[in-house]
Scaffold this motif. Structure first.
Motif, PDB file in Angstrom:
ATOM      1  N   THR A 194      38.764  41.747  41.089  1.00 41.82           N
ATOM      2  CA  THR A 194      39.384  41.026  42.188  1.00 41.82           C
ATOM      3  C   THR A 194      38.026  39.913  42.422  1.00 41.82           C
ATOM      4  OG1 THR A 194      40.704  42.791  43.237  1.00 41.82           O
ATOM      5  CG2 THR A 194      40.061  40.789  44.442  1.00 41.82           C
ATOM      6  N   GLU A 195      37.284  40.393  42.684  1.00 40.66           N
ATOM      7  CA  GLU A 195      36.072  39.528  42.783  1.00 40.66           C
ATOM      8  C   GLU A 195      35.516  38.506  41.818  1.00 40.66           C
ATOM      9  OE1 GLU A 195      32.751  37.722  45.033  1.00 40.66           O
ATOM     10  OE2 GLU A 195      34.560  38.959  45.779  1.00 40.66           O
ATOM     11  N   THR A 196      35.720  38.872  40.644  1.00 42.19           N
ATOM     12  CA  THR A 196      35.363  38.018  39.628  1.00 42.19           C
ATOM     13  C   THR A 196      36.306  36.869  39.414  1.00 42.19           C
ATOM     14  OG1 THR A 196      34.568  39.920  37.705  1.00 42.19           O
ATOM     15  CG2 THR A 196      35.276  37.866  36.909  1.00 42.19           C
ATOM     16  N   ARG A 197      37.634  37.484  39.533  1.00 38.25           N
ATOM     17  CA  ARG A 197      38.703  36.061  39.764  1.00 38.25           C
ATOM     18  C   ARG A 197      38.395  35.343  40.852  1.00 38.25           C
ATOM     19  NH1 ARG A 197      42.944  34.765  42.652  1.00 38.25           N
ATOM     20  NH2 ARG A 197      42.857  36.488  44.111  1.00 38.25           N
ATOM     21  N   LEU A 198      38.241  35.694  42.096  1.00 36.39           N
ATOM     22  CA  LEU A 198      37.984  34.933  43.321  1.00 36.39           C
ATOM     23  C   LEU A 198      36.840  33.986  43.097  1.00 36.39           C
ATOM     24  CD1 LEU A 198      38.859  37.352  46.037  1.00 36.39           C
ATOM     25  CD2 LEU A 198      40.197  35.617  45.596  1.00 36.39           C
ATOM     26  N   MET A 199      35.603  34.549  42.470  1.00 38.25           N
ATOM     27  CA  MET A 199      34.426  33.674  42.185  1.00 38.25           C
ATOM     28  C   MET A 199      34.581  32.870  41.166  1.00 38.25           C
ATOM     29  SD  MET A 199      31.675  36.560  40.817  1.00 38.25           S
ATOM     30  CE  MET A 199      30.236  35.531  41.300  1.00 38.25           C
ATOM     31  N   LEU A 200      35.341  32.842  40.393  1.00 43.27           N
ATOM     32  CA  LEU A 200      35.512  31.934  39.390  1.00 43.27           C
ATOM     33  C   LEU A 200      36.797  30.720  39.638  1.00 43.27           C
ATOM     34  CD1 LEU A 200      35.510  34.182  36.110  1.00 43.27           C
ATOM     35  CD2 LEU A 200      33.813  32.659  36.982  1.00 43.27           C
ATOM     36  N   GLY A 201      37.235  31.068  40.940  1.00 38.11           N
ATOM     37  CA  GLY A 201      38.279  30.457  41.271  1.00 38.11           C
ATOM     38  C   GLY A 201      39.612  30.194  40.589  1.00 38.11           C
ATOM     39  N   ILE A 202      40.221  31.400  39.916  1.00 42.81           N
ATOM     40  CA  ILE A 202      41.194  31.595  39.224  1.00 42.81           C
ATOM     41  C   ILE A 202      42.353  31.761  40.117  1.00 42.81           C
ATOM     42  CG2 ILE A 202      42.324  32.595  37.248  1.00 42.81           C
ATOM     43  CD1 ILE A 202      39.383  33.364  36.292  1.00 42.81           C
ATOM     44  N   GLU A 203      43.402  31.139  39.846  1.00 46.54           N
ATOM     45  CA  GLU A 203      44.582  31.429  40.836  1.00 46.54           C
ATOM     46  C   GLU A 203      45.112  32.862  40.158  1.00 46.54           C
ATOM     47  OE1 GLU A 203      47.614  28.288  41.315  1.00 46.54           O
ATOM     48  OE2 GLU A 203      46.278  26.929  40.332  1.00 46.54           O
ATOM     49  N   ALA A 204      45.747  33.483  41.339  1.00 46.51           N
ATOM     50  CA  ALA A 204      46.349  34.787  40.932  1.00 46.51           C
ATOM     51  C   ALA A 204      48.054  34.565  40.409  1.00 46.51           C
ATOM     52  CB  ALA A 204      46.442  35.801  42.088  1.00 46.51           C
ATOM     53  N   ASP A 205      47.889  33.815  39.511  1.00 42.98           N
ATOM     54  CA  ASP A 205      49.332  33.440  38.866  1.00 42.98           C
ATOM     55  C   ASP A 205      49.170  33.945  37.430  1.00 42.98           C
ATOM     56  OD1 ASP A 205      51.400  32.067  37.753  1.00 42.98           O
ATOM     57  OD2 ASP A 205      50.775  29.959  38.514  1.00 42.98           O
ATOM     58  N   PRO A 206      50.342  34.732  37.053  1.00 38.72           N
ATOM     59  CA  PRO A 206      50.858  35.205  35.685  1.00 38.72           C
ATOM     60  C   PRO A 206      50.531  34.203  34.633  1.00 38.72           C
ATOM     61  CG  PRO A 206      52.376  36.456  37.396  1.00 38.72           C
ATOM     62  CD  PRO A 206      51.568  34.840  38.199  1.00 38.72           C
ATOM     63  N   GLU A 207      50.824  33.071  34.889  1.00 38.95           N
ATOM     64  CA  GLU A 207      50.788  32.023  33.975  1.00 38.95           C
ATOM     65  C   GLU A 207      49.303  31.724  33.710  1.00 38.95           C
ATOM     66  OE1 GLU A 207      53.508  30.129  32.319  1.00 38.95           O
ATOM     67  OE2 GLU A 207      54.706  31.701  33.442  1.00 38.95           O
ATOM     68  N   VAL A 208      48.272  32.089  34.436  1.00 38.04           N
ATOM     69  CA  VAL A 208      47.090  31.908  33.990  1.00 38.04           C
ATOM     70  C   VAL A 208      46.250  33.045  34.143  1.00 38.04           C
ATOM     71  CG1 VAL A 208      47.009  29.436  34.530  1.00 38.04           C
ATOM     72  CG2 VAL A 208      46.183  31.262  36.500  1.00 38.04           C
ATOM     73  N   TRP A 209      46.654  34.162  34.791  1.00 40.34           N
ATOM     74  CA  TRP A 209      45.798  35.357  35.064  1.00 40.34           C
ATOM     75  C   TRP A 209      46.627  36.426  34.745  1.00 40.34           C
ATOM     76  CZ3 TRP A 209      40.912  36.758  35.337  1.00 40.34           C
ATOM     77  CH2 TRP A 209      40.820  38.150  36.023  1.00 40.34           C
TER      78      TRP A 209
END
Length: 295
Positions: A194-209
């Protein structure tokens, strides 16, 4: 006699020596065995061996009854702090100048009204599965009690395997009963992702994550996949449990599966340097330090 210390990695070697020397004479005379409980499988074992005539060190970790561990956050009809944004535009501008810079996506969230931030956090939690109180404050400007209807717990976690004395006690919010049943090790792993996604600024969107993608072949799969500019990037959350041989196998597998690169998240700077030194020349890999417990 039974004693122990389950915090800070257990008793230090000098503490065990003092316990043994102060009690050895009386213990031998009375036929008493001194048993010390410790959360570390190695710390103090050499000293315990020196005093094995009276002292025994037993590795044990406290277990929690999952049936009473979680409570459900009650629903609220009003918000104590109104519906204002968490930050103002001039504060957002300052956050962009910091090193490392704060992710733009999180800045946009913090600039949103409170109800929108709650909706965003609730939606993201469906993907992430778990979030810590520190992450909620840092990236959403919220508290755990704001996520009404979710399950909440307080957990004591050792987030970095190589640092047994580092203990983090935080409130966690989970998406549902399935995540609630995970042990602390698995929760730590998911919090790291979760922290890796947040610190990289990745949206929690199945299209990109994508989290824990289903394998099409019997190969090592990354913990997450980031689809960036049409390319698939493997994301791995490493809490220090893997031997270097496993790290090598994973990186090799990701490369064979056609991932453009790998982002390796570990809370240990030393581990990141060690992996980069031994394997960095063979694979396209970059490192981040996802400290989900940081304020």
């Amino acid at each position: 006699m039974l004693g122990g210390r389950l915090s800070s990695g257990g008793h230090r070697a000098d503490s065990l020596h003092q316990i043994a020397t102060r009690t050895k004479g009386d213990a031998l005379f009375r036929g008493i065995e001194i048993i010390i409980l410790t959360p570390s499988p190695r710390k103090g074992q050499a000293k315990a061996e020196t005093h094995k005539s009276v002292l025994k060190l037993i590795h044990i970790l406290p277990k929690v009854d999952d049936t009473t561990r979680f409570i459900r956050i009650p629903r609220r009809t009003n918000y104590q702090y109104g519906n204002a944004p968490q930050i103002l535009p001039h504060q957002a501008a300052m956050m962009k100048t910091k090193t490392p810079s704060f992710p733009q996506q999180s800045i946009d969230v913090l600039l949103s009204p409170r109800r929108e931030r709650i909706e965003q956090a609730q939606s993201d939690l469906e993907i992430d599965g778990v979030i810590s109180s520190s992450q909620l404050r840092r990236y959403y400007g919220l508290e755990p009690v704001d996520l009404a209807g979710r399950l909440l717990t307080v957990a004591l976690i050792r987030p970095v395997a190589s640092r047994p004395a580092l203990e983090v006690q935080q409130t966690l919010v989970v998406s549902g009963a399935e995540i609630a049943r995970l042990n602390d090790t698995d929760l730590n792993h998911k919090l790291t992702l979760t922290e890796t996604r947040l610190m990289l600024g990745i949206e929690a969107d199945p299209e990109v994550w994508q989290v824990n993608p289903k394998p099409s072949l019997k190969l090592n799969q990354p913990d997450g996949v980031w689809i960036s500019e049409g390319q698939r990037v493997a994301i791995e959350a490493d809490t220090g449990q893997y031997h270097m041989r496993i790290v090598d196998q994973k990186l090799d597998s990701f490369a064979q599966q056609g991932y453009a690169s790998t982002i390796w998240g570990t809370g240990s700077e030393g581990r990141a340097k060690n992996i980069e030194k031994k394997l960095g020349s063979r694979y396209k890999v970059s490192f981040v330090r996802p400290s989900w417990w940081a304020a």
